[in-house]
Scaffold this active site. Sequence first.
Site, mmCIF file in Angstrom:
data_model
loop_
_atom_site.group_PDB
_atom_site.id
_atom_site.type_symbol
_atom_site.label_atom_id
_atom_site.label_comp_id
_atom_site.label_asym_id
_atom_site.label_seq_id
_atom_site.Cartn_x
_atom_site.Cartn_y
_atom_site.Cartn_z
ATOM 1 N N LYS A 192 -8.992 -63.558 -81.815
ATOM 2 C CA LYS A 192 -8.142 -62.387 -82.026
ATOM 3 C C LYS A 192 -7.614 -62.368 -83.465
ATOM 4 O O LYS A 192 -7.619 -61.322 -84.125
ATOM 5 C CB LYS A 192 -6.952 -62.484 -81.066
ATOM 6 C CG LYS A 192 -6.739 -61.269 -80.224
ATOM 7 C CD LYS A 192 -5.673 -61.642 -79.222
ATOM 8 C CE LYS A 192 -5.071 -60.417 -78.619
ATOM 9 N NZ LYS A 192 -3.949 -60.749 -77.749
ATOM 10 N N LEU A 217 8.005 -48.563 -75.816
ATOM 11 C CA LEU A 217 6.793 -47.802 -76.151
ATOM 12 C C LEU A 217 5.886 -47.643 -74.938
ATOM 13 O O LEU A 217 5.831 -48.492 -74.050
ATOM 14 C CB LEU A 217 6.045 -48.469 -77.293
ATOM 15 C CG LEU A 217 5.451 -49.867 -77.111
ATOM 16 C CD1 LEU A 217 4.083 -49.827 -76.469
ATOM 17 C CD2 LEU A 217 5.362 -50.525 -78.469
ATOM 18 N N LEU A 277 8.133 -36.142 -64.101
ATOM 19 C CA LEU A 277 8.185 -35.448 -62.810
ATOM 20 C C LEU A 277 6.801 -34.919 -62.468
ATOM 21 O O LEU A 277 6.670 -33.941 -61.759
ATOM 22 C CB LEU A 277 9.176 -34.277 -62.867
ATOM 23 C CG LEU A 277 10.659 -34.604 -62.733
ATOM 24 C CD1 LEU A 277 11.487 -33.319 -62.714
ATOM 25 C CD2 LEU A 277 10.952 -35.420 -61.474
ATOM 26 N N GLY A 289 1.027 -46.678 -62.374
ATOM 27 C CA GLY A 289 0.377 -47.986 -62.429
ATOM 28 C C GLY A 289 0.743 -48.610 -63.757
ATOM 29 O O GLY A 289 1.726 -48.225 -64.383
ATOM 30 N N CYS A 341 3.866 -52.320 -66.401
ATOM 31 C CA CYS A 341 5.329 -52.342 -66.578
ATOM 32 C C CYS A 341 6.108 -51.956 -65.335
ATOM 33 O O CYS A 341 6.953 -52.719 -64.869
ATOM 34 C CB CYS A 341 5.708 -51.431 -67.733
ATOM 35 S SG CYS A 341 4.822 -51.848 -69.224
ATOM 36 N N LYS A 399 5.680 -54.369 -62.307
ATOM 37 C CA LYS A 399 6.180 -55.716 -62.619
ATOM 38 C C LYS A 399 7.705 -55.694 -62.803
ATOM 39 O O LYS A 399 8.415 -56.559 -62.310
ATOM 40 C CB LYS A 399 5.486 -56.177 -63.910
ATOM 41 C CG LYS A 399 5.708 -57.597 -64.289
ATOM 42 C CD LYS A 399 4.541 -58.091 -65.103
ATOM 43 C CE LYS A 399 4.724 -58.155 -66.579
ATOM 44 N NZ LYS A 399 5.843 -58.639 -67.237
ATOM 45 N N LYS A 451 -3.774 -44.781 -66.877
ATOM 46 C CA LYS A 451 -3.389 -43.477 -67.424
ATOM 47 C C LYS A 451 -4.320 -43.197 -68.598
ATOM 48 O O LYS A 451 -5.042 -44.101 -69.046
ATOM 49 C CB LYS A 451 -1.919 -43.466 -67.852
ATOM 50 C CG LYS A 451 -1.607 -44.392 -69.011
ATOM 51 C CD LYS A 451 -0.204 -44.150 -69.520
ATOM 52 C CE LYS A 451 0.039 -44.961 -70.779
ATOM 53 N NZ LYS A 451 1.334 -44.734 -71.370
ATOM 54 N N ARG A 471 -4.464 -52.593 -65.449
ATOM 55 C CA ARG A 471 -3.529 -53.324 -64.589
ATOM 56 C C ARG A 471 -2.845 -52.380 -63.596
ATOM 57 O O ARG A 471 -2.342 -51.333 -63.980
ATOM 58 C CB ARG A 471 -2.498 -54.065 -65.451
ATOM 59 C CG ARG A 471 -3.108 -55.303 -66.117
ATOM 60 C CD ARG A 471 -2.161 -55.951 -67.091
ATOM 61 N NE ARG A 471 -1.985 -55.168 -68.310
ATOM 62 C CZ ARG A 471 -1.223 -55.537 -69.323
ATOM 63 N NH1 ARG A 471 -0.551 -56.667 -69.259
ATOM 64 N NH2 ARG A 471 -1.124 -54.787 -70.396
#
Length: 454
Positions: free
Chosen positions: A35, A158, A273, A280, A283, A286, A343, A350
């Site tokens: 990385k 974010l 809304l 999903g 964040c 979890k 999304k 995840r």
Amino acid sequence: MRVCVVGTGYVGLTTGVSLAFLGHQVTCVDWDQNKVDMLAGGHCPIYEPGMDELLAEAAGNLTFTTSYAEAVPGADVVFVAVQTPSAADGSPDLRYLRAAAESVAQSLDHTFTVVVNKSTVPIGSGNWVDAILRDSFAQRTDRPAGCEFAVASNPEFLREGNAIHDTLFPDRIVIGSDNPRSLEVLNQLYRPIINQTFTAPSFSPRPDDIAAVPLVSTDLASAELIKYAANAFLALKISYVNEIGQLASKVGADITEVARGIGLDQRIGSRFLQPGVGWGGSCFGKDTAALIATAGEYNYDMPIVQAARDVNQRQRAIAVERLQDELRILKGRKIGLLGIAFKPNTDDLRDSPALDIAQLLLARGARVKLHDPVAADRFQREHPDLAPCLSETLDGLFDDCDAVVLVTEWAQYLELDWSKFVGLMRTPILLDGRHVLDADRMARLGYKYLAIAG
Ligand code: UGA
């Protein structure tokens, strides 16, 4: 100022690159040599619109290394943004955070350093990290005289896919510490964002309506709780509209109209809304679980947050029930799922609704095909069990299909030439899992249009 960022995941990388873009000297440290090499070569390991460009613009102020000894000494601020995966009981696994704090303590020098928890960590972690830093520092034989450090929390708000915009033009910045000097250092670090004095990058223009960004400067525990409370509120807002959506189906109301009608009340607000198969990502699931786990440590229930989670899980099952109501028999049917990422504008899989919906359909004997414009490679790597269900092409997905479900509202799908595919299907059933397609238009094109809610 001099900044070190530990961990080049989503949050760490966005933080490091943005601060370098704003003119700070940033060194990012990560234990993954591949990385680090990739980033040093100017290539971004995550899919995030604009990140490659920002990386290029910030390159002069940015260094990547695997060595804490190169990154920490001289830093005014060390951001710790390592992963905190969920342990089996839903509580976050903090072993990486501990390891990072210990490594930071080994490299602190005589600069006053603010060590900032940027990862979403359980309430109380600031104090825990402070204790680890002090213990590890005390064990050093080469302790630099006059070394001073303090811990702060600076939660991240974010959204993946909008990371750069949300970082440069946030609704607010939250900093929390029980040490006033740390708050002053962070206040200074974020001045360009607070006062919006920087030149916006061409690919992420400054919104017209942004003025000075409010700074919430508070204590450690409050900053930590703000992060969880914000995410849980957004999650329950979505689950609330989804719960109302199911009632709307029953009473014959239109949930899109209902959501618009309530969202225009400024006390409620129109964002988050959007009804559909639910949330999903890494964040909301979890963080709501962690909030409930923290409350449990105080023998306190959080039924509202729990209900948001239950409703969200139910939405995935409702998608399957809608198909079953329509097709009657799911066994042997071919169902195509459009979108695998949780999304649009991310390849993050995840807790993606598409994965659960696929598994539920397979369990009922359906044949499933999945398509995604960006996340297909990651899907094959991370979900080898489902990989045979991948369809590389849209033709392959629609061909001989009994029903298609729009699970992720990628722009590519919204702009699709839907008229081209309807003829390929065995039965042209289209379930709009996000309430984003024009029902009348789809019906005119020959689809039997269904939505998750009324
Ligand atoms: C979320 C928060 O929005 C960020 O503020 C926060 O910083 C981040 O978590 C985090 O804790 O790191 P993110 O998970 O990237 O960001 O994604 P969102 O854009 O919030 O979307 C979450 C999920 O909710 C997606 O699956 C989305 O499709 C769904 N959603 C969103 C809805 O179903 N309806 C809506 O109206 C909005």
